[in-house]
Design a protein around this motif. Structure first.
Motif, PDB file in Angstrom:
ATOM      1  N   THR A  78       0.835  -1.203   0.000  1.00 22.32           N
ATOM      2  CA  THR A  78       0.000   0.000   0.000  1.00 22.32           C
ATOM      3  C   THR A  78       0.872   1.255   0.000  1.00 22.32           C
ATOM      4  O   THR A  78       0.612   2.197  -0.757  1.00 22.32           O
ATOM      5  CB  THR A  78      -0.929   0.000   1.236  1.00 22.32           C
ATOM      6  N   GLU A  81       2.364   1.760  -3.400  1.00 20.53           N
ATOM      7  CA  GLU A  81       1.373   2.320  -4.330  1.00 20.53           C
ATOM      8  C   GLU A  81       1.198   3.812  -4.087  1.00 20.53           C
ATOM      9  O   GLU A  81       1.134   4.601  -5.037  1.00 20.53           O
ATOM     10  CB  GLU A  81       0.028   1.601  -4.159  1.00 20.53           C
ATOM     11  N   GLN A  82       1.131   4.197  -2.815  1.00 13.39           N
ATOM     12  CA  GLN A  82       0.976   5.615  -2.486  1.00 13.39           C
ATOM     13  C   GLN A  82       2.202   6.407  -2.941  1.00 13.39           C
ATOM     14  O   GLN A  82       2.069   7.518  -3.460  1.00 13.39           O
ATOM     15  CB  GLN A  82       0.748   5.783  -0.975  1.00 13.39           C
ATOM     16  N   GLN A  83       3.386   5.828  -2.749  1.00 17.12           N
ATOM     17  CA  GLN A  83       4.615   6.499  -3.184  1.00 17.12           C
ATOM     18  C   GLN A  83       4.632   6.639  -4.707  1.00 17.12           C
ATOM     19  O   GLN A  83       5.050   7.673  -5.238  1.00 17.12           O
ATOM     20  CB  GLN A  83       5.852   5.704  -2.720  1.00 17.12           C
ATOM     21  N   THR A  84       4.174   5.603  -5.408  1.00 18.76           N
ATOM     22  CA  THR A  84       4.123   5.666  -6.870  1.00 18.76           C
ATOM     23  C   THR A  84       3.163   6.764  -7.312  1.00 18.76           C
ATOM     24  O   THR A  84       3.475   7.551  -8.224  1.00 18.76           O
ATOM     25  CB  THR A  84       3.670   4.305  -7.441  1.00 18.76           C
ATOM     26  N   THR A  85       2.008   6.849  -6.671  1.00 21.63           N
ATOM     27  CA  THR A  85       1.036   7.885  -7.002  1.00 21.63           C
ATOM     28  C   THR A  85       1.621   9.271  -6.723  1.00 21.63           C
ATOM     29  O   THR A  85       1.509  10.181  -7.558  1.00 21.63           O
ATOM     30  CB  THR A  85      -0.260   7.685  -6.183  1.00 21.63           C
ATOM     31  N   ALA A  86       2.261   9.425  -5.558  1.00 20.38           N
ATOM     32  CA  ALA A  86       2.855  10.722  -5.203  1.00 20.38           C
ATOM     33  C   ALA A  86       3.969  11.088  -6.180  1.00 20.38           C
ATOM     34  O   ALA A  86       4.066  12.240  -6.622  1.00 20.38           O
ATOM     35  CB  ALA A  86       3.392  10.678  -3.773  1.00 20.38           C
ATOM     36  N   THR A  87       4.788  10.119  -6.538  1.00 21.49           N
ATOM     37  CA  THR A  87       5.875  10.372  -7.487  1.00 21.49           C
ATOM     38  C   THR A  87       5.321  10.788  -8.836  1.00 21.49           C
ATOM     39  O   THR A  87       5.843  11.709  -9.485  1.00 21.49           O
ATOM     40  CB  THR A  87       6.756   9.108  -7.636  1.00 21.49           C
ATOM     41  N   SER A  88       4.251  10.133  -9.253  1.00 20.63           N
ATOM     42  CA  SER A  88       3.616  10.479 -10.527  1.00 20.63           C
ATOM     43  C   SER A  88       3.071  11.903 -10.481  1.00 20.63           C
ATOM     44  O   SER A  88       3.236  12.674 -11.433  1.00 20.63           O
ATOM     45  CB  SER A  88       2.495   9.488 -10.833  1.00 20.63           C
ATOM     46  N   GLU A  89       2.428  12.266  -9.367  1.00 21.02           N
ATOM     47  CA  GLU A  89       1.896  13.621  -9.219  1.00 21.02           C
ATOM     48  C   GLU A  89       3.036  14.645  -9.227  1.00 21.02           C
ATOM     49  O   GLU A  89       2.929  15.703  -9.854  1.00 21.02           O
ATOM     50  CB  GLU A  89       1.089  13.741  -7.925  1.00 21.02           C
ATOM     51  N   SER A  91       5.949  14.293 -10.615  1.00 19.71           N
ATOM     52  CA  SER A  91       6.476  14.350 -11.982  1.00 19.71           C
ATOM     53  C   SER A  91       5.587  15.215 -12.873  1.00 19.71           C
ATOM     54  O   SER A  91       6.079  16.043 -13.644  1.00 19.71           O
ATOM     55  CB  SER A  91       6.581  12.931 -12.553  1.00 19.71           C
ATOM     56  N   THR A  92       4.272  15.016 -12.744  1.00 18.50           N
ATOM     57  CA  THR A  92       3.326  15.820 -13.527  1.00 18.50           C
ATOM     58  C   THR A  92       3.448  17.298 -13.162  1.00 18.50           C
ATOM     59  O   THR A  92       3.481  18.171 -14.048  1.00 18.50           O
ATOM     60  CB  THR A  92       1.885  15.332 -13.282  1.00 18.50           C
TER      61      THR A  92
END
Length: 134
Positions: A78, A81-89, A91-92
């Motif tokens: 979990t 997944e949260q780190q991946t989402t934060a990293t994606s945000e 990056s965006t």
């Protein structure tokens, strides 16, 4: 003759009694052996019961540890997944900041060009005004 038969019968009775006594002794020995075997079996079953309880306790401990590890793995998954989402945000957002910085740079260059052009125009106007003043 009757006495001989009584003696013979007494002798046979004595022999039969000895045989019966011998058989009873053997049966008692067999019974004692069976009793000893049963006592040893009961004792062995007690040892097995104790060992079974120890194995059950170990298995319960292993199950608890596996459950704990599974919980930790789920938490890690979990968090990942949260780190991946934060990293994606992030990056965006960084891409947006880069795009806006490039737009700002272009606007500043355009404004610089406009300011330079205005300065040139003002210098030309000043030169024209200076001609009339002199």
């Amino acid at each position: 003759m009757v006495a001989d038969e009584v003696r013979s019968l007494a002798s046979r009775t004595s022999g039969s009694t000895s045989e019966i006594t011998k058989m009873v002794t053997e049966i008692q020995n067999d019974a004692n052996t069976a009793n000893d075997s049963m006592a040893a079996s009961v004792e062995q079953m007690g040892v097995l019961a104790t060992q079974t309880e120890e194995v059950e306790s170990l298995l319960s401990s292993i199950i608890e540890n596996v459950t704990s590890v599974n919980t930790q793995i789920s938490q890690i998954a979990t968090a990942a997944e949260q780190q991946t989402t934060a990293t994606s945000e992030i990056s965006t957002n960084m891409q947006s900041i880069t795009n806006e910085s490039q737009n700002l740079t272009e606007n500043v260059r355009a404004a610089q060009g406009t300011v330079n052009s205005s300065v040139d125009n003002l210098n030309s106007l000043k030169a024209m005004v200076d001609r009339f003043i002199v």
